[in-house]
Design a protein around this motif. Structure first.
Motif, PDB file in Angstrom:
ATOM      1  N   GLU A  70       0.839  -1.187   0.000  1.00 53.37           N
ATOM      2  CA  GLU A  70       0.000   0.000   0.000  1.00 53.37           C
ATOM      3  C   GLU A  70       0.876   1.239   0.000  1.00 53.37           C
ATOM      4  O   GLU A  70       1.941   1.285   0.611  1.00 53.37           O
ATOM      5  N   GLY A  75     -10.017   0.960   1.479  1.00 50.13           N
ATOM      6  CA  GLY A  75      -9.094   2.087   1.488  1.00 50.13           C
ATOM      7  C   GLY A  75      -9.468   3.186   2.454  1.00 50.13           C
ATOM      8  O   GLY A  75      -9.306   4.371   2.141  1.00 50.13           O
ATOM      9  N   GLU A 107      -9.744  -8.303   4.797  1.00 49.42           N
ATOM     10  CA  GLU A 107      -9.423  -8.068   3.395  1.00 49.42           C
ATOM     11  C   GLU A 107     -10.359  -7.037   2.781  1.00 49.42           C
ATOM     12  O   GLU A 107      -9.945  -6.183   1.981  1.00 49.42           O
ATOM     13  N   GLY A 108     -11.652  -7.104   3.141  1.00 47.85           N
ATOM     14  CA  GLY A 108     -12.595  -6.119   2.623  1.00 47.85           C
ATOM     15  C   GLY A 108     -12.278  -4.712   3.086  1.00 47.85           C
ATOM     16  O   GLY A 108     -12.360  -3.751   2.308  1.00 47.85           O
ATOM     17  N   ARG A 162     -18.971  -9.717   1.187  1.00 50.75           N
ATOM     18  CA  ARG A 162     -17.742 -10.480   1.370  1.00 50.75           C
ATOM     19  C   ARG A 162     -17.932 -11.588   2.395  1.00 50.75           C
ATOM     20  O   ARG A 162     -17.419 -12.698   2.239  1.00 50.75           O
ATOM     21  N   ARG A 215      -9.331  -3.582   3.894  1.00 55.84           N
ATOM     22  CA  ARG A 215      -8.125  -3.143   3.204  1.00 55.84           C
ATOM     23  C   ARG A 215      -8.453  -2.645   1.797  1.00 55.84           C
ATOM     24  O   ARG A 215      -7.906  -1.646   1.327  1.00 55.84           O
ATOM     25  N   GLU A 216      -9.371  -3.336   1.112  1.00 51.63           N
ATOM     26  CA  GLU A 216      -9.733  -2.923  -0.241  1.00 51.63           C
ATOM     27  C   GLU A 216     -10.589  -1.648  -0.245  1.00 51.63           C
ATOM     28  O   GLU A 216     -10.595  -0.928  -1.242  1.00 51.63           O
TER      29      GLU A 216
END
Length: 225
Positions: free
Chosen positions: A41, A208, A202-203, A159, A205-206
């Motif tokens: 990132e 943002g 993970e969701g 998710r 992180r995506e």
């Protein structure tokens, strides 16, 4: 017979060849920062603070109240200057303020309301508001982006529903924490909880977001009918 010997070649670099540079080559042109490796990132550029509300309704109400009060007083002062008597409400207000004691119920009530209104206006002035918008990471200093909390909850819910064993889930996204309440109709609950934690991490992180919320996951069996 004597055999002629070839001429000896001196050791060292050929004087006809240019000497090799010993130091690192000097850059020709502006240096560019290398791109981060894939899967990492970027660092945030600037501080991604919360979005501030315009406060249109409170500002409009205060402006209308001040305008009406100033209009009444201005009309009454103009009427008195023109030789007309003062309006009855102003004479009555001056009489009540002159004769009522400070511990009177109406005086105390009006003072409390005025203090509460002032505190409310101060809170509105120093707090950003717009709690439904989550600030996202700033990739460039001139661009700001935000994500609606309900939209983020829908993305995270989708998710989690992809995790094997999850029958239903309810996701609540706040500024500090993300709460997920899932029901699993097969597989071990600990395994499902671990997979749900990974899917939510993970969701997030995506998505943002500028500030990573804390995860709170609860998995249980559906109620038997």
């Amino acid at each position: 017979m004597s055999v002629p010997t070839p001429p000896s070649v001196p050791d060292g670099p050929d004087p006809a060849e240019p000497p090799e540079p010993h130091g690192p080559p000097e850059p020709h042109g502006p240096s560019e920062s290398p791109e981060p490796p894939e899967g990492t990132e970027r660092l945030d550029v600037g501080r991604a603070g919360r979005f501030w509300s315009a406060r249109r309704l409170p500002a409009a109400l205060v402006a209308l109240a001040v305008l009406a009060l100033a209009g009444f007083f201005l009309y009454d002062v103009g009427a008195v200057r023109a030789g007309h008597p003062a309006m009855g409400w102003r004479r009555r207000l001056a009489h009540e303020l002159a004769h009522r004691p400070l511990d009177d119920g109406w005086i105390v009530t009006g003072a409390v309301l005025a203090v509460l209104a002032g505190i409310w206006l101060l809170v509105l002035a120093v707090t950003p508001g717009r709690r439904a918008v989550l600030p996202m990471r700033r990739e460039t200093p001139d661009l700001r982006a935000g994500l609606d909390r309900r939209a983020a909850a829908l993305v995270l819910r989708d998710r989690v529903m992809e995790v094997p064993g999850v029958q239903s889930v309810r996701v609540e996204v706040g500024r500090i924490a993300v709460r997920a309440r899932a029901q699993a109709h097969f597989r071990d609950l600990d395994e499902v909880r671990t997979d749900v934690d990974g899917a939510l991490a993970e969701g997030l992180r995506e998505l943002g977001l500028a500030r990573r919320p804390v995860l709170s996951v609860r998995v249980r069996r559906p109620a038997r009918r």
